[in-house]
Design an enzyme around this catalytic site. Sequence first.
Site, PDB file in Angstrom:
ATOM      1  N   GLU A  52     116.261  -1.400  69.450  1.00  0.00           N
ATOM      2  CA  GLU A  52     116.835  -2.579  70.142  1.00  0.00           C
ATOM      3  C   GLU A  52     117.122  -3.717  69.166  1.00  0.00           C
ATOM      4  O   GLU A  52     116.912  -4.887  69.494  1.00  0.00           O
ATOM      5  CB  GLU A  52     115.875  -3.082  71.234  1.00  0.00           C
ATOM      6  CG  GLU A  52     115.651  -2.135  72.363  1.00  0.00           C
ATOM      7  CD  GLU A  52     116.906  -1.827  73.151  1.00  0.00           C
ATOM      8  OE1 GLU A  52     117.828  -2.657  73.140  1.00  0.00           O
ATOM      9  OE2 GLU A  52     116.959  -0.747  73.745  1.00  0.00           O
TER      10      GLU A  52
HETATM   11  C1  LIG Z   1     112.862   6.243  68.684  1.00  0.00           C
HETATM   12  C2  LIG Z   1     114.180   5.560  68.638  1.00  0.00           C
HETATM   13  C3  LIG Z   1     114.874   5.327  69.816  1.00  0.00           C
HETATM   14  C4  LIG Z   1     116.140   4.760  69.779  1.00  0.00           C
HETATM   15  N1  LIG Z   1     116.861   4.662  70.933  1.00  0.00           N
HETATM   16  C5  LIG Z   1     118.172   4.292  70.862  1.00  0.00           C
HETATM   17  C6  LIG Z   1     119.010   4.375  72.009  1.00  0.00           C
HETATM   18  O1  LIG Z   1     118.584   4.759  73.099  1.00  0.00           O
HETATM   19  N2  LIG Z   1     120.317   4.025  71.867  1.00  0.00           N
HETATM   20  C7  LIG Z   1     120.838   3.601  70.692  1.00  0.00           C
HETATM   21  O2  LIG Z   1     122.028   3.296  70.641  1.00  0.00           O
HETATM   22  N3  LIG Z   1     120.061   3.504  69.580  1.00  0.00           N
HETATM   23  C8  LIG Z   1     118.751   3.850  69.640  1.00  0.00           C
HETATM   24  N4  LIG Z   1     117.953   3.788  68.523  1.00  0.00           N
HETATM   25  C9  LIG Z   1     118.535   3.316  67.283  1.00  0.00           C
HETATM   26  C10 LIG Z   1     117.959   1.996  66.808  1.00  0.00           C
HETATM   27  O3  LIG Z   1     118.449   0.955  67.594  1.00  0.00           O
HETATM   28  C11 LIG Z   1     118.316   1.874  65.314  1.00  0.00           C
HETATM   29  O4  LIG Z   1     117.463   2.755  64.631  1.00  0.00           O
HETATM   30  C12 LIG Z   1     118.160   0.474  64.811  1.00  0.00           C
HETATM   31  O5  LIG Z   1     119.149  -0.346  65.351  1.00  0.00           O
HETATM   32  C13 LIG Z   1     118.254   0.407  63.286  1.00  0.00           C
HETATM   33  O6  LIG Z   1     119.373   1.114  62.807  1.00  0.00           O
HETATM   34  P1  LIG Z   1     119.182   2.179  61.626  1.00  0.00           P
HETATM   35  O7  LIG Z   1     118.105   3.103  62.010  1.00  0.00           O
HETATM   36  O8  LIG Z   1     120.510   2.747  61.316  1.00  0.00           O
HETATM   37  O9  LIG Z   1     118.636   1.337  60.409  1.00  0.00           O
HETATM   38  P2  LIG Z   1     119.520   0.427  59.440  1.00  0.00           P
HETATM   39  O10 LIG Z   1     120.526  -0.343  60.217  1.00  0.00           O
HETATM   40  O11 LIG Z   1     119.986   1.262  58.319  1.00  0.00           O
HETATM   41  O12 LIG Z   1     118.424  -0.615  58.916  1.00  0.00           O
HETATM   42  C14 LIG Z   1     117.435  -0.258  57.948  1.00  0.00           C
HETATM   43  C15 LIG Z   1     116.684  -1.510  57.500  1.00  0.00           C
HETATM   44  O13 LIG Z   1     117.591  -2.433  56.906  1.00  0.00           O
HETATM   45  C16 LIG Z   1     117.520  -3.689  57.566  1.00  0.00           C
HETATM   46  N5  LIG Z   1     118.867  -4.247  57.674  1.00  0.00           N
HETATM   47  C17 LIG Z   1     119.985  -3.625  58.101  1.00  0.00           C
HETATM   48  N6  LIG Z   1     121.008  -4.488  58.120  1.00  0.00           N
HETATM   49  C18 LIG Z   1     120.541  -5.681  57.710  1.00  0.00           C
HETATM   50  C19 LIG Z   1     121.111  -6.968  57.543  1.00  0.00           C
HETATM   51  N7  LIG Z   1     122.395  -7.225  57.822  1.00  0.00           N
HETATM   52  N8  LIG Z   1     120.325  -7.964  57.084  1.00  0.00           N
HETATM   53  C20 LIG Z   1     119.024  -7.754  56.825  1.00  0.00           C
HETATM   54  N9  LIG Z   1     118.417  -6.551  56.970  1.00  0.00           N
HETATM   55  C21 LIG Z   1     119.168  -5.529  57.421  1.00  0.00           C
HETATM   56  C22 LIG Z   1     116.946  -3.404  58.946  1.00  0.00           C
HETATM   57  O14 LIG Z   1     116.288  -4.536  59.483  1.00  0.00           O
HETATM   58  C23 LIG Z   1     116.011  -2.252  58.640  1.00  0.00           C
HETATM   59  O15 LIG Z   1     114.770  -2.748  58.216  1.00  0.00           O
HETATM   60  C24 LIG Z   1     116.674   4.345  68.549  1.00  0.00           C
HETATM   61  C25 LIG Z   1     115.958   4.525  67.362  1.00  0.00           C
HETATM   62  C26 LIG Z   1     114.743   5.161  67.396  1.00  0.00           C
HETATM   63  C27 LIG Z   1     114.033   5.404  66.092  1.00  0.00           C
END
Ligand SMILES: Cc1cc2nc3c(=O)[nH]c(=O)nc-3n(C[C@H](O)[C@H](O)[C@H](O)COP(=O)(O)OP(=O)(O)OC[C@H]3O[C@@H](n4cnc5c(N)ncnc54)[C@H](O)[C@@H]3O)c2cc1C
Length: 600
Positions: free
Chosen positions: A442
């Site tokens: 989220e």
């Molecule tokens: C168990 C689980 C359930 C989920 N359920 C859903 C769902 O139902 N629907 C859905 O759509 N998604 C879902 N997600 C996805 C979740 O919302 C994403 O994992 C989350 O938004 C982070 O994206 P990412 O994993 O690609 O990490 P990334 O975006 O690659 O981020 C990795 C790290 O970099 C940091 N970062 C990234 N961009 C920036 C920035 N601009 N400035 C500073 N720091 C930054 C982040 O804070 C994080 O610490 C789920 C994820 C999990 C693990």
Amino acid sequence: MSTSPLIDRRHLDFILYELLGVQRLLSYSRFTEHSRDTFDSAIELAHQIAVEKFLPHNRKGDLHEPQMVDGKVVLIPEIAQALDAFNGAGFCAALCDYDQGGMQLPFVVTQACDSMFSAANAGTIAYPALARAAANLLAVYGTDLQKRNYMQPITEGRFYGTMCLSEPQAGSSLSDIKTRADVQPDGSYRITGAKMWISAGDHELGENIVHLLLAKIAGAPAGVRGISLFIVPRWRVNSDGSRGSRNDVQLAGLNHKMGQRGSVNTFLKFGEQGDCYGELVGTAHQGLGYMFHMMNEERIGVGMGAVQQGSVGYQYSLKYARERRQGRHPDQKDPNSQPVRLIEHADVRRMLLMQKCYVEGAQVLGFYASMLVDFALDPNEIVRNESHQLLELLTPIIKAWGSDYSLKANELAIQILGGYGYTREYPVEQCYRDNRINPIHEGTNGIQALDLLGRKAMLQNGAGLKLLLGKITETCADAAALESLKAPAAQLLAAVELAAATTRAAAKRMAAGDVRLVLANASHYMTLLGHVSIAWTWLWQALVATRALPGANELDRPFYEGKLQACRFFFATELPLVEQAARLVSGADDSAFAMQDEWF
Ligand SMILES: Cc1cc2nc3c(=O)[nH]c(=O)nc-3n(C[C@H](O)[C@H](O)[C@H](O)COP(=O)(O)OP(=O)(O)OC[C@H]3O[C@@H](n4cnc5c(N)ncnc54)[C@H](O)[C@@H]3O)c2cc1C
């Protein structure tokens, strides 16, 4: 291994009735048929179903995670049984109108009910929670036909729902999604793309799954302004509402998670056969705004769900500390004396108090924000507007502070159990694992902090922040009138002034062009505003407890004394941390910002 209460009911009643006074919602025409009794009955029913149907398979769901067999998701059968009970009791329609078969409950009361389910089993409650959020979105933005075909069956407990935002290459940055939508001569769309991490993305629990999916229509503007929202059903729905043919949505794989293992997490492919049907929701290119409607509610839900896991760990470690004997006091030299109970050690009390402060403080803030959702029905326009502004500001705090600090609470619960806490024979390690997702999904907590400092605190010239600080100042004034609370009231007032000055300094620097450097300190700003907000909840609780103590009965006295002591503890050990956080933000500290890649 014995179990503890899911949620401290005395504390819940204290929040709902002594602090917030949710009874005042009964004056709204929507709730006139309700009473404190009907609120309590709903909460009691939720508690009963949570204990009887959700809690017993909490461990089993953790040990037997969903499997993909012949392209289908197989869950342990207890999940369907629990959801049958949940839907049968009408909790899938708790917020809906009576004429839609709903309970027409205030949002804050549904949150109290949900707290029982999420404390009992965070994995299983994920299925209806997502479905309900999808239905709520469609209730606002769907056409009548979309409401009939997709929303109504969710509220009847027949369909489930998802939110399909993330893609393998686009998590935090949704502007980079690649899923495409092509308009057809009949006005429907064909969807092509892949969605990653989709919770409850595929299963056999209901008759259908309504995916609410973000995609870009060919020729849409770049970035978030080009994102549209679509309904993509797992099974197409015929014009008479009956189930049609299978839509081109493929389950491509499952993700194997650290916690909340009972809720299936999926990788989905749309349009592999070139025939994935989708319906536009609302106007093209407005999709992210609509989705935020769902996400804001989800974010409060995530923060509250996190806090319930914190609460379960707290309750369990408290019970354990009262039962286990170990060691003696530093000045007790006699090795033949009976060992004392863990709770008698000051360091264990410190860890219990930290949990109590984090968990109960965040619960108050979460329920307060939930009641702001209900104030959208207030006849007074000023109340409606102010509640909206406060809610916008508080949502990232509830999500991020709530999940970060309830996770710290879970760590402390493990620590109190010592080696036993680290084993799977005791439930606190599962609380921690189940809770660990909450700072990530989220919108990660890093992104929430950027949203708070970069946007929410600055919106409309800081109107939301001024309102919040104004409310806190009012509580300080009330508390200062009581001799015993003069000192904490003055301490919090100073922290409020510091928060205001820090925000002004950050805004000035950002206006001068130092946006990146200022926002490099966004997480410290989250600590500052989060701690000030939680300190507010504690002063507020202390105020109510102080007033109630003289007339309190023998059972209530220790409850109120506990509130006063926890307030003292938070103000002594946690509130001073805001000074360091404020220094870092207003001084635009560059120690992380200036670090170079190659220096690591
Ligand atoms: C168990 C689980 C359930 C989920 N359920 C859903 C769902 O139902 N629907 C859905 O759509 N998604 C879902 N997600 C996805 C979740 O919302 C994403 O994992 C989350 O938004 C982070 O994206 P990412 O994993 O690609 O990490 P990334 O975006 O690659 O981020 C990795 C790290 O970099 C940091 N970062 C990234 N961009 C920036 C920035 N601009 N400035 C500073 N720091 C930054 C982040 O804070 C994080 O610490 C789920 C994820 C999990 C693990």
